[in-house]
Design a protein around this motif. Structure first.
Motif, PDB file in Angstrom:
ATOM      1  N   VAL A  40       0.845  -1.204   0.000  1.00 59.34           N
ATOM      2  CA  VAL A  40       0.000   0.000   0.000  1.00 59.34           C
ATOM      3  C   VAL A  40       0.878   1.250   0.000  1.00 59.34           C
ATOM      4  CG1 VAL A  40      -1.757   1.283   1.271  1.00 59.34           C
ATOM      5  CG2 VAL A  40      -1.905  -1.199   1.115  1.00 59.34           C
ATOM      6  N   LEU A  41       1.923   1.242   0.810  1.00 59.03           N
ATOM      7  CA  LEU A  41       2.857   2.360   0.848  1.00 59.03           C
ATOM      8  C   LEU A  41       3.531   2.551  -0.503  1.00 59.03           C
ATOM      9  CD1 LEU A  41       4.428   4.550   2.384  1.00 59.03           C
ATOM     10  CD2 LEU A  41       6.001   2.752   3.124  1.00 59.03           C
ATOM     11  N   LEU A  42       3.943   1.454  -1.117  1.00 54.71           N
ATOM     12  CA  LEU A  42       4.565   1.545  -2.440  1.00 54.71           C
ATOM     13  C   LEU A  42       3.609   2.142  -3.463  1.00 54.71           C
ATOM     14  CD1 LEU A  42       6.500  -1.826  -2.668  1.00 54.71           C
ATOM     15  CD2 LEU A  42       7.483   0.473  -2.694  1.00 54.71           C
ATOM     16  N   SER A  43       2.387   1.686  -3.458  1.00 53.74           N
ATOM     17  CA  SER A  43       1.385   2.190  -4.397  1.00 53.74           C
ATOM     18  C   SER A  43       1.141   3.683  -4.189  1.00 53.74           C
ATOM     19  CB  SER A  43       0.090   1.403  -4.236  1.00 53.74           C
ATOM     20  OG  SER A  43      -0.901   1.897  -5.098  1.00 53.74           O
ATOM     21  N   TYR A  44       1.037   4.086  -2.932  1.00 53.44           N
ATOM     22  CA  TYR A  44       0.819   5.497  -2.612  1.00 53.44           C
ATOM     23  C   TYR A  44       1.989   6.356  -3.081  1.00 53.44           C
ATOM     24  CZ  TYR A  44       0.056   9.690   0.237  1.00 53.44           C
ATOM     25  OH  TYR A  44      -0.111  10.976   0.675  1.00 53.44           O
ATOM     26  N   ALA A  45       3.203   5.920  -2.781  1.00 52.43           N
ATOM     27  CA  ALA A  45       4.388   6.672  -3.185  1.00 52.43           C
ATOM     28  C   ALA A  45       4.482   6.757  -4.709  1.00 52.43           C
ATOM     29  CB  ALA A  45       5.644   6.032  -2.598  1.00 52.43           C
ATOM     30  N   GLN A  46       4.216   5.651  -5.398  1.00 54.10           N
ATOM     31  CA  GLN A  46       4.244   5.657  -6.856  1.00 54.10           C
ATOM     32  C   GLN A  46       3.198   6.620  -7.412  1.00 54.10           C
ATOM     33  OE1 GLN A  46       3.985   1.258  -7.149  1.00 54.10           O
ATOM     34  NE2 GLN A  46       5.577   1.471  -8.705  1.00 54.10           N
ATOM     35  N   SER A  47       2.037   6.656  -6.810  1.00 53.42           N
ATOM     36  CA  SER A  47       0.979   7.557  -7.256  1.00 53.42           C
ATOM     37  C   SER A  47       1.390   9.019  -7.083  1.00 53.42           C
ATOM     38  CB  SER A  47      -0.302   7.266  -6.477  1.00 53.42           C
ATOM     39  OG  SER A  47      -1.326   8.147  -6.848  1.00 53.42           O
ATOM     40  N   LEU A  48       1.985   9.339  -5.944  1.00 52.91           N
ATOM     41  CA  LEU A  48       2.457  10.706  -5.712  1.00 52.91           C
ATOM     42  C   LEU A  48       3.497  11.110  -6.757  1.00 52.91           C
ATOM     43  CD1 LEU A  48       2.885  10.675  -1.831  1.00 52.91           C
ATOM     44  CD2 LEU A  48       1.160  11.951  -3.125  1.00 52.91           C
ATOM     45  N   LEU A  49       4.430  10.206  -7.028  1.00 47.62           N
ATOM     46  CA  LEU A  49       5.478  10.497  -8.006  1.00 47.62           C
ATOM     47  C   LEU A  49       4.895  10.652  -9.408  1.00 47.62           C
ATOM     48  CD1 LEU A  49       8.206   8.086  -6.663  1.00 47.62           C
ATOM     49  CD2 LEU A  49       8.211  10.574  -6.505  1.00 47.62           C
ATOM     50  N   LYS A  50       3.973   9.780  -9.758  1.00 47.22           N
ATOM     51  CA  LYS A  50       3.349   9.853 -11.085  1.00 47.22           C
ATOM     52  C   LYS A  50       2.614  11.185 -11.251  1.00 47.22           C
ATOM     53  CE  LYS A  50       0.092   7.543 -14.123  1.00 47.22           C
ATOM     54  NZ  LYS A  50      -0.849   6.442 -14.283  1.00 47.22           N
ATOM     55  N   ASP A  51       1.863  11.604 -10.236  1.00 50.38           N
ATOM     56  CA  ASP A  51       1.142  12.879 -10.294  1.00 50.38           C
ATOM     57  C   ASP A  51       2.093  14.059 -10.454  1.00 50.38           C
ATOM     58  OD1 ASP A  51      -1.253  11.546 -10.064  1.00 50.38           O
ATOM     59  OD2 ASP A  51      -1.573  12.077  -7.949  1.00 50.38           O
ATOM     60  N   ASP A  57       9.364   9.998 -13.018  1.00 48.78           N
ATOM     61  CA  ASP A  57       9.433   8.579 -13.367  1.00 48.78           C
ATOM     62  C   ASP A  57      10.070   7.789 -12.243  1.00 48.78           C
ATOM     63  OD1 ASP A  57       8.288   8.859 -15.903  1.00 48.78           O
ATOM     64  OD2 ASP A  57      10.218   9.331 -16.820  1.00 48.78           O
ATOM     65  N   CYS A  58       9.518   6.616 -11.997  1.00 47.53           N
ATOM     66  CA  CYS A  58      10.073   5.732 -10.977  1.00 47.53           C
ATOM     67  C   CYS A  58       9.933   4.292 -11.464  1.00 47.53           C
ATOM     68  CB  CYS A  58       9.374   5.916  -9.640  1.00 47.53           C
ATOM     69  SG  CYS A  58       7.630   5.513  -9.632  1.00 47.53           S
ATOM     70  N   ASP A  59      10.692   3.424 -10.837  1.00 47.40           N
ATOM     71  CA  ASP A  59      10.628   2.006 -11.169  1.00 47.40           C
ATOM     72  C   ASP A  59      10.690   1.215  -9.868  1.00 47.40           C
ATOM     73  OD1 ASP A  59      10.453  -0.264 -12.697  1.00 47.40           O
ATOM     74  OD2 ASP A  59      12.484  -0.161 -13.481  1.00 47.40           O
ATOM     75  N   LEU A  60      10.010   0.088  -9.868  1.00 50.02           N
ATOM     76  CA  LEU A  60       9.974  -0.771  -8.688  1.00 50.02           C
ATOM     77  C   LEU A  60      10.909  -1.956  -8.918  1.00 50.02           C
ATOM     78  CD1 LEU A  60       8.676  -1.152  -5.926  1.00 50.02           C
ATOM     79  CD2 LEU A  60       6.834  -2.399  -7.055  1.00 50.02           C
ATOM     80  N   PHE A  61      11.942  -2.047  -8.106  1.00 52.66           N
ATOM     81  CA  PHE A  61      12.894  -3.143  -8.192  1.00 52.66           C
ATOM     82  C   PHE A  61      12.502  -4.231  -7.195  1.00 52.66           C
ATOM     83  CE2 PHE A  61      17.017  -1.107  -9.966  1.00 52.66           C
ATOM     84  CZ  PHE A  61      16.307  -0.476 -10.967  1.00 52.66           C
ATOM     85  N   ASP A  62      12.876  -5.440  -7.480  1.00 53.31           N
ATOM     86  CA  ASP A  62      12.695  -6.613  -6.618  1.00 53.31           C
ATOM     87  C   ASP A  62      11.255  -7.097  -6.545  1.00 53.31           C
ATOM     88  OD1 ASP A  62      15.453  -6.401  -5.963  1.00 53.31           O
ATOM     89  OD2 ASP A  62      14.950  -4.946  -4.420  1.00 53.31           O
ATOM     90  N   ALA A 113       8.190 -11.002   2.416  1.00 57.77           N
ATOM     91  CA  ALA A 113       9.277 -10.853   3.384  1.00 57.77           C
ATOM     92  C   ALA A 113      10.451 -10.043   2.834  1.00 57.77           C
ATOM     93  CB  ALA A 113       9.771 -12.229   3.822  1.00 57.77           C
ATOM     94  N   ILE A 114      10.581  -9.977   1.539  1.00 55.45           N
ATOM     95  CA  ILE A 114      11.714  -9.273   0.936  1.00 55.45           C
ATOM     96  C   ILE A 114      11.257  -7.886   0.485  1.00 55.45           C
ATOM     97  CG2 ILE A 114      13.387  -9.277  -0.941  1.00 55.45           C
ATOM     98  CD1 ILE A 114      13.330 -12.342  -0.785  1.00 55.45           C
ATOM     99  N   PRO A 115      11.911  -6.839   0.986  1.00 50.94           N
ATOM    100  CA  PRO A 115      11.508  -5.475   0.641  1.00 50.94           C
ATOM    101  C   PRO A 115      11.657  -5.176  -0.846  1.00 50.94           C
ATOM    102  CG  PRO A 115      13.053  -5.476   2.472  1.00 50.94           C
ATOM    103  CD  PRO A 115      13.021  -6.863   1.920  1.00 50.94           C
ATOM    104  N   ARG A 116      10.750  -4.352  -1.356  1.00 48.03           N
ATOM    105  CA  ARG A 116      10.827  -3.849  -2.729  1.00 48.03           C
ATOM    106  C   ARG A 116      11.458  -2.473  -2.655  1.00 48.03           C
ATOM    107  NH1 ARG A 116       8.850  -8.436  -1.812  1.00 48.03           N
ATOM    108  NH2 ARG A 116       7.263  -9.309  -3.175  1.00 48.03           N
ATOM    109  N   ARG A 117      12.186  -2.103  -3.717  1.00 49.15           N
ATOM    110  CA  ARG A 117      12.856  -0.804  -3.764  1.00 49.15           C
ATOM    111  C   ARG A 117      12.200   0.077  -4.817  1.00 49.15           C
ATOM    112  NH1 ARG A 117      18.606  -2.212  -5.354  1.00 49.15           N
ATOM    113  NH2 ARG A 117      17.533  -3.972  -6.308  1.00 49.15           N
ATOM    114  N   LEU A 118      11.802   1.267  -4.410  1.00 57.22           N
ATOM    115  CA  LEU A 118      11.268   2.256  -5.329  1.00 57.22           C
ATOM    116  C   LEU A 118      12.426   3.149  -5.751  1.00 57.22           C
ATOM    117  CD1 LEU A 118       8.708   3.337  -6.685  1.00 57.22           C
ATOM    118  CD2 LEU A 118       8.410   4.835  -4.716  1.00 57.22           C
TER     119      LEU A 118
END
Length: 76
Positions: free
Chosen positions: A11-22, A26-31, A43-48
């Motif tokens: 949820v945090l990732l989605s929110y942050a991506q939405s803020l950046l998109k607005d 440009d951003c990319d989600l790794f992992d 269990a493994i963190p994703r990197r924005l």
């Protein structure tokens, strides 16, 4: 590219991506494909990630949104 945010919270990732998109950053989600290996347990963190030139603006945007405690330390 620099790491802006590292988390297991989708949820945090989605929110942050939405803020950046607005903000037209440009951003990319790794992992994100690691879930295949870990069995989708989250269990493994994703990197924005953002481009080096957008890092300061993106970080300031997320700080203004109250996400400072979730940001990666100094783009590491």
């Amino acid at each position: 590219m620099r790491t802006l945010l590292t988390t297991t919270n989708p949820v945090l990732l989605s929110y942050a991506q939405s803020l950046l998109k607005d903000a037209k950053i440009d951003c990319d989600l790794f992992d994100r494909n690691v879930s295949i290996i870990e069995g989708s347990i989250g269990a493994i963190p994703r990197r924005l990630m953002v481009m080096d030139g957008d890092y300061k603006k993106a970080r300031a945007l997320l700080v203004d949104a109250g996400l400072e405690k979730d940001l990666a330390k100094d783009g590491a």
